[in-house]
Design an enzyme around this catalytic site. Sequence first.
Site, PDB file in Angstrom:
ATOM      1  N   GLU A  41      36.394  43.257  41.971  1.00 59.49           N
ATOM      2  CA  GLU A  41      37.805  42.394  42.672  1.00 59.49           C
ATOM      3  C   GLU A  41      38.773  41.881  41.539  1.00 59.49           C
ATOM      4  OE1 GLU A  41      39.432  38.911  46.456  1.00 59.49           O
ATOM      5  OE2 GLU A  41      37.938  38.572  44.955  1.00 59.49           O
ATOM      6  N   LYS A 115      42.567  43.563  51.403  1.00 62.01           N
ATOM      7  CA  LYS A 115      41.951  42.335  51.550  1.00 62.01           C
ATOM      8  C   LYS A 115      42.350  41.294  53.192  1.00 62.01           C
ATOM      9  CE  LYS A 115      39.611  38.122  50.095  1.00 62.01           C
ATOM     10  NZ  LYS A 115      39.776  37.128  48.765  1.00 62.01           N
ATOM     11  N   CYS A 153      35.031  39.927  49.050  1.00 61.16           N
ATOM     12  CA  CYS A 153      34.506  38.551  48.677  1.00 61.16           C
ATOM     13  C   CYS A 153      35.247  37.674  49.540  1.00 61.16           C
ATOM     14  CB  CYS A 153      35.871  38.219  47.576  1.00 61.16           C
ATOM     15  SG  CYS A 153      35.380  35.995  46.707  1.00 61.16           S
TER      16      CYS A 153
END
Length: 266
Positions: A41, A115, A153
């Site tokens: 990321e 995300k 993440c």
Amino acid sequence: MVDVAVVQFDPYIDKDANLAMLRAHVRAAAEYGARVVVAPEYSMFAVTRLDERVVAAAEPLTGPWVTGLRGLAAEFGVHLVAGVVETPGGAEPGRIYNTLVVAGPDAEFVAVYRKVHLYDAFGFRESDLVLAGEITDPAVFTVDGVTFGLQTCFDLRFPEGCRRVAAAGAQVILYPAQWIPGPAKVDQWTTLLRARAIENTVYVAAADHATPRGSGWSMIIDPMGTVVAELGEAAGIATARIDLDQLDRIRATNPSLSLRRFSISP
């Protein structure tokens, strides 16, 4: 079978330098035979705390950094996954998307994932600058008969997101991350990664930043939860083979994915 590599490096605020560092790791991974290479990321631009520098660094997916990323995939004949800072267009000035891009060996886009779960925890507020991605069909792609799914993440802390991707057919879940260091954070990272592999009977390949802007410990885990390749705190690459015969044997012994009695809905 497909060989996968996770890249752990230390991107910072020089986008050209970050791309050059990534190129060296992708070349090494390709030399080891990797067909899918997973970078962290925020590979494009990274800071410990998000601020106006990240907004200024953002580019559209047609911009020079992603174009360079697509060039690396073509140069080394791999599917390359990396996190970028994407401008959302004119409707949301001063905001960005935290986006994963997958580029194929033909330099074309294979998948894009924005995300969904933003890092508003441990004293951070990613949502101050980052827009949550829309909830769409799970982002998956296939290489040599193996189906890969994308999460990012903080998504790791939400098992229903990973389950949704696994239920869509993913045999490998990819987790690019910038797992911010802190007390017990490495233990949480490794525990949650292994749990996502075990509960979904999938391979997991997780690429973090090297210290100090990440926690390190990028790794590849098999569907039994066994760590088959890992790194420590420093930059490097780790590789492992995705074996669908092994996955089938594990799922025959432990058919937990097919025995589930609840569906996942937004």
